[in-house]
Design a protein around this motif. Sequence first.
Motif, PDB file in Angstrom:
ATOM      1  N   LEU A  16     -22.216   2.255  35.364  1.00 28.24           N
ATOM      2  CA  LEU A  16     -21.551   0.957  35.204  1.00 28.24           C
ATOM      3  C   LEU A  16     -20.539   0.705  36.318  1.00 28.24           C
ATOM      4  O   LEU A  16     -20.394  -0.434  36.788  1.00 28.24           O
ATOM      5  CB  LEU A  16     -20.865   0.885  33.839  1.00 28.24           C
ATOM      6  CG  LEU A  16     -21.787   0.696  32.634  1.00 28.24           C
ATOM      7  CD1 LEU A  16     -20.987   0.770  31.336  1.00 28.24           C
ATOM      8  CD2 LEU A  16     -22.518  -0.644  32.724  1.00 28.24           C
ATOM      9  N   MET A  17     -19.831   1.754  36.744  1.00 28.57           N
ATOM     10  CA  MET A  17     -18.904   1.578  37.865  1.00 28.57           C
ATOM     11  C   MET A  17     -19.664   1.220  39.136  1.00 28.57           C
ATOM     12  O   MET A  17     -19.219   0.380  39.930  1.00 28.57           O
ATOM     13  CB  MET A  17     -18.086   2.852  38.080  1.00 28.57           C
ATOM     14  CG  MET A  17     -17.027   3.108  37.026  1.00 28.57           C
ATOM     15  SD  MET A  17     -15.835   1.756  36.834  1.00 28.57           S
ATOM     16  CE  MET A  17     -15.061   1.723  38.452  1.00 28.57           C
ATOM     17  N   GLY A 152     -21.109   7.337  45.254  1.00 32.66           N
ATOM     18  CA  GLY A 152     -20.334   8.239  44.413  1.00 32.66           C
ATOM     19  C   GLY A 152     -20.718   8.128  42.951  1.00 32.66           C
ATOM     20  O   GLY A 152     -20.824   9.136  42.242  1.00 32.66           O
ATOM     21  N   ALA A 153     -20.942   6.901  42.496  1.00 31.52           N
ATOM     22  CA  ALA A 153     -21.311   6.692  41.094  1.00 31.52           C
ATOM     23  C   ALA A 153     -22.683   7.286  40.789  1.00 31.52           C
ATOM     24  O   ALA A 153     -22.889   7.894  39.729  1.00 31.52           O
ATOM     25  CB  ALA A 153     -21.295   5.195  40.777  1.00 31.52           C
ATOM     26  N   ALA A 205     -18.688  16.768  46.130  1.00 38.94           N
ATOM     27  CA  ALA A 205     -17.421  16.602  45.407  1.00 38.94           C
ATOM     28  C   ALA A 205     -17.668  16.266  43.937  1.00 38.94           C
ATOM     29  O   ALA A 205     -17.021  16.822  43.037  1.00 38.94           O
ATOM     30  CB  ALA A 205     -16.588  15.506  46.069  1.00 38.94           C
ATOM     31  N   MET A 206     -18.620  15.366  43.682  1.00 38.82           N
ATOM     32  CA  MET A 206     -18.919  14.987  42.303  1.00 38.82           C
ATOM     33  C   MET A 206     -19.490  16.169  41.510  1.00 38.82           C
ATOM     34  O   MET A 206     -19.137  16.392  40.352  1.00 38.82           O
ATOM     35  CB  MET A 206     -19.928  13.833  42.270  1.00 38.82           C
ATOM     36  CG  MET A 206     -19.484  12.541  42.933  1.00 38.82           C
ATOM     37  SD  MET A 206     -18.017  11.802  42.209  1.00 38.82           S
ATOM     38  CE  MET A 206     -16.809  12.213  43.458  1.00 38.82           C
ATOM     39  N   GLY A 207     -20.365  16.923  42.148  1.00 41.14           N
ATOM     40  CA  GLY A 207     -20.978  18.059  41.466  1.00 41.14           C
ATOM     41  C   GLY A 207     -19.973  19.131  41.097  1.00 41.14           C
ATOM     42  O   GLY A 207     -19.988  19.666  39.975  1.00 41.14           O
ATOM     43  N   VAL A 208     -19.088  19.460  42.031  1.00 39.33           N
ATOM     44  CA  VAL A 208     -18.056  20.466  41.752  1.00 39.33           C
ATOM     45  C   VAL A 208     -17.141  19.985  40.630  1.00 39.33           C
ATOM     46  O   VAL A 208     -16.775  20.754  39.724  1.00 39.33           O
ATOM     47  CB  VAL A 208     -17.248  20.767  43.032  1.00 39.33           C
ATOM     48  CG1 VAL A 208     -16.032  21.625  42.708  1.00 39.33           C
ATOM     49  CG2 VAL A 208     -18.127  21.471  44.059  1.00 39.33           C
ATOM     50  N   LEU A 239     -11.380  10.661  37.299  1.00 41.77           N
ATOM     51  CA  LEU A 239     -10.976  11.524  38.407  1.00 41.77           C
ATOM     52  C   LEU A 239     -11.799  11.270  39.665  1.00 41.77           C
ATOM     53  O   LEU A 239     -11.306  11.435  40.784  1.00 41.77           O
ATOM     54  CB  LEU A 239     -11.103  12.991  37.990  1.00 41.77           C
ATOM     55  CG  LEU A 239     -10.050  13.507  37.007  1.00 41.77           C
ATOM     56  CD1 LEU A 239     -10.414  14.904  36.529  1.00 41.77           C
ATOM     57  CD2 LEU A 239      -8.672  13.520  37.655  1.00 41.77           C
ATOM     58  N   SER A 240     -13.042  10.867  39.486  1.00 40.78           N
ATOM     59  CA  SER A 240     -13.919  10.653  40.637  1.00 40.78           C
ATOM     60  C   SER A 240     -13.442   9.527  41.535  1.00 40.78           C
ATOM     61  O   SER A 240     -13.732   9.521  42.736  1.00 40.78           O
ATOM     62  CB  SER A 240     -15.346  10.344  40.165  1.00 40.78           C
ATOM     63  OG  SER A 240     -15.897  11.451  39.499  1.00 40.78           O
ATOM     64  N   GLY A 241     -12.722   8.569  40.967  1.00 44.96           N
ATOM     65  CA  GLY A 241     -12.252   7.457  41.786  1.00 44.96           C
ATOM     66  C   GLY A 241     -11.450   7.930  42.985  1.00 44.96           C
ATOM     67  O   GLY A 241     -11.663   7.483  44.121  1.00 44.96           O
ATOM     68  N   LEU A 242     -10.545   8.859  42.744  1.00 50.44           N
ATOM     69  CA  LEU A 242      -9.713   9.370  43.830  1.00 50.44           C
ATOM     70  C   LEU A 242     -10.535  10.184  44.822  1.00 50.44           C
ATOM     71  O   LEU A 242     -10.329  10.099  46.042  1.00 50.44           O
ATOM     72  CB  LEU A 242      -8.584  10.220  43.250  1.00 50.44           C
ATOM     73  CG  LEU A 242      -7.369  10.460  44.148  1.00 50.44           C
ATOM     74  CD1 LEU A 242      -6.776   9.149  44.621  1.00 50.44           C
ATOM     75  CD2 LEU A 242      -6.329  11.280  43.405  1.00 50.44           C
TER      76      LEU A 242
END
Length: 253
Positions: A16-17, A152-153, A205-208, A239-242
């Motif tokens: 959705l993001m 990223g999403a 980064a997302m996976g970690v 948290l992923s936003g940053l």
Amino acid sequence: MEASTRAVLTAALAALMGVASFVVGFDALEHLGELPVVAGAILLALAVAAGWPLLLGLPNVLGSAVVIALGGAGAVVAVTATRGQPFLRELPIVIALAILLAFVNELARQDGRARLVDSVSGTVAGVLVAAASAGWVAAERSPSGTALVVSGAVALAFASAVSVVPLHSWHAPAVTIGAAVLAGGGAGAAMQEFGLVVGGTLGLAMGVLVAALHALFDRLPALRRRAAALTVVVLPVALSGLLVYVVGRVLVR
């Protein structure tokens, strides 16, 4: 709420993001500007606030939730109102004010202020998590912002979906990270605004992040409560936003 359900909901929120960012480029919705992303970021911050005190077992649930909500929503509003790079330059002021508010919240307690240190530290940690959702707004404004947010999403959605695959030992986080790298790299290449390297880095980064949060929170007894489970669902997305903003700031010109 089962782990598989939480993972699916997290993946859906991440998607959705991405959609909120993607529709910003539609001519028919041009008048909305970045409002869909801003609204999504505020909702993420409020969702974190709703269950964080229950997740950590803080003694003053309502007071801590209010402080976290004000800090998180205030961070999103501050970033939205900031013009020109760096978009997060007002964020420390908002967080500092929220920390002061956390102490005021403790002074207002009438229960003898049991577990004072736990309450303050837990509330401040919640403020930091909620404020991280403002990174989605900053990322959207960055160069190649839509491609950055969508990549990223997508990586986050794939990582969340794969994280509950029943694997042994270190295989689970390795597969989660690998899936996120592939998804992020593929999305980045498909958006044609940056190459596989940036998309793959976003995926890493997302996976970690997803693997770490899964290991930290997946077995907490507090997850039996719906609000706490909701916060764990929202936590990776907030948290992923940053993380998305930082990767874009470093690698995308």
